[in-house]
Enzyme design. Structure first.
Site, PDB file in Angstrom:
ATOM      1  N   CYS A 112     -37.680  -5.533  41.445  1.00 47.63           N
ATOM      2  CA  CYS A 112     -36.268  -5.114  41.388  1.00 47.63           C
ATOM      3  C   CYS A 112     -35.841  -4.919  39.932  1.00 47.63           C
ATOM      4  CB  CYS A 112     -35.352  -6.172  41.995  1.00 47.63           C
ATOM      5  SG  CYS A 112     -35.841  -6.785  43.604  1.00 47.63           S
ATOM      6  N   CYS A 132     -34.709  -0.388  49.693  1.00 48.94           N
ATOM      7  CA  CYS A 132     -35.368  -0.539  48.391  1.00 48.94           C
ATOM      8  C   CYS A 132     -36.836  -0.920  48.606  1.00 48.94           C
ATOM      9  CB  CYS A 132     -34.679  -1.600  47.549  1.00 48.94           C
ATOM     10  SG  CYS A 132     -33.655  -0.915  46.227  1.00 48.94           S
ATOM     11  N   CYS A 170     -20.546 -19.676  63.438  1.00 51.02           N
ATOM     12  CA  CYS A 170     -19.240 -19.987  64.001  1.00 51.02           C
ATOM     13  C   CYS A 170     -19.187 -19.569  65.474  1.00 51.02           C
ATOM     14  CB  CYS A 170     -18.182 -19.221  63.222  1.00 51.02           C
ATOM     15  SG  CYS A 170     -16.714 -20.155  62.859  1.00 51.02           S
ATOM     16  N   CYS A 212      -8.776 -20.356  65.567  1.00 51.34           N
ATOM     17  CA  CYS A 212      -8.995 -21.419  64.574  1.00 51.34           C
ATOM     18  C   CYS A 212      -8.529 -20.997  63.183  1.00 51.34           C
ATOM     19  CB  CYS A 212     -10.482 -21.771  64.477  1.00 51.34           C
ATOM     20  SG  CYS A 212     -11.171 -22.471  65.969  1.00 51.34           S
ATOM     21  N   HIS A 213      -8.913 -19.801  62.769  1.00 51.57           N
ATOM     22  CA  HIS A 213      -8.706 -19.401  61.371  1.00 51.57           C
ATOM     23  C   HIS A 213      -7.346 -18.759  61.132  1.00 51.57           C
ATOM     24  CE1 HIS A 213     -12.843 -20.298  60.226  1.00 51.57           C
ATOM     25  NE2 HIS A 213     -13.270 -19.634  61.264  1.00 51.57           N
TER      26      HIS A 213
END
Lengths: 258, 106
Positions: free
Chosen positions: A174, A219, A111, A76-77
């Site tokens: 954060c 983290c 996809c 497809c791509h």
């Protein structure tokens, strides 16, 4: 202190349509600048950057049919070097098929399930990392530019809230490290600004390529918070906020980090 | 088959010293780590690397468990004639992966 002042000033003036990041745009710099010269050299040389092995593997997967007699990504791509250029720079993005904001890994899996009628790759599996690294690699050098308005807005806001939320036994957000204390030392290493533009990246600590979510989980563990599972919407939202916060920084995939 | 990357010039002058960089995907499991259930993860490394230039050995390395995953080796050789360089990595399980590249003397 300077960043705190700017943060306050921007909120008061309301100049930005978005809530402030706590970073001045002129200060925005990739994690590349916080790594050692040796690590930078490793990233810069495609024959020394181990992440390129994942790019190679992703390229093979791109052309390989997802199931016997089925379609491949290339069916497809077409040529990824042309048609996938800039795609990673726009992720995470709202996906109408999924009905929510998804990251690049999830985009590949959407996809795969919808178009290729193949089972989704396990998150953080070698195949998915390879394909994601290959697709993101096509955007190397292109600036990050994500859409945070429209249907993506609530996800973006949730991601922003997560960035400023104190978490874990250390009760750290954060922002406390990556906005207020970037450039200072933590356990003998400079604190980066926490941008995801190199991911999927090869981390020497992991001796492997890993996703941004793997890094975010680290983290979380670092502040002694319970990490979310891979693919959690909380992480995707945070990835969207981080991508917006890193707007304009070039994609470095596959980056090399310590 | 593991993936390997080899970077070297494809053309060189006779007598020139060229740099060869090799990178191969391999876990290089040292054999001393334990999994989440406490069981020892068996050693699995590449234990030897050999480079031959038109059949003649020009570089050899013995690899050990302390070497990181995805070993990157870089070395030099003198260009003597046009021909083929063969790179061989020997795995603990006995398999040998071979890659070849061509070089032309100009």
């Amino acid at each position: 202190m300077a960043t705190t002042l700017v943060f306050g000033a921007a909120s008061a003036l309301g100049q930005d349509a978005h809530p402030p990041t706590g970073l001045r745009p002129a200060d925005t710099r990739s994690g590349y600048f916080f790594t050692s010269r040796e690590t930078q050299a490793m990233q810069d040389d495609d024959s020394a950057n181990p992440g390129i092995l994942w790019v190679q593997e992703g390229e093979a997967l791109w052309r390989k049919a997802a199931s016997p007699g089925g379609t491949s990504c290339a069916s497809c791509h077409g040529d990824a070097t042309v048609n996938m250029k800039g795609v990673a720079a726009r992720y995470p993005a709202f996906d109408a098929r999924a009905g929510r904001v998804i990251n690049l890994e999830q985009g590949i899996n959407v996809c795969r399930v919808d178009r290729q009628a193949a089972p989704a790759f396990a998150l953080e599996s070698r195949d998915l990392l390879a394909l994601t690294t290959y697709v993101a690699h096509q955007s190397r050098g292109l600036p990050i530019e994500v859409i945070t308005d429209g249907p993506a807005r609530p996800y973006f806001e949730a991601g922003r809230a997560a960035f400023f939320l104190r978490q874990g036994q250390f009760n750290l957000a954060c922002a406390q490290c990556h906005d207020e204390r970037w450039g200072q030392q933590l356990r003998g290493h400079p604190i980066s600004q926490g941008h995801g533009n190199a991911y999927p990246a090869y981390r020497l600590e992991w001796q492997s390529v890993g996703s941004l979510q793997r890094r975010l989980r680290n983290c979380n563990i670092g502040v002694r918070a319970e990490p979310y599972p891979y693919g959690a919407q909380e992480y995707v939202n945070l990835e969207l906020f981080l991508a917006w916060r890193a707007s304009g920084l070039p994609i470095e995939t596959p980056g090399v980090r310590r | 088959m593991a993936r390997a990357l080899i970077r070297m010039p494809t053309q060189a002058k006779k007598g020139e010293v060229i740099e060869i960089k090799t990178l191969i995907a391999h876990p290089m499991e040292p054999g001393v780590r334990r999994d989440s259930t406490g069981r020892l993860i068996p050693r699995h490394i590449l234990n030897r690397f050999v480079c031959t230039y038109n059949g003649e050995e020009v570089f050899r390395a013995d690899l050990f468990p302390a070497i990181a995953a995805n070993p990157f080796l870089t070395f030099f050789t003198v260009v003597t004639a046009s021909g083929e360089l063969a790179f061989q990595w020997t795995d603990d399980d006995g398999t040998i992966q071979t890659e070849t590249t061509q070089i032309t003397v100009v």
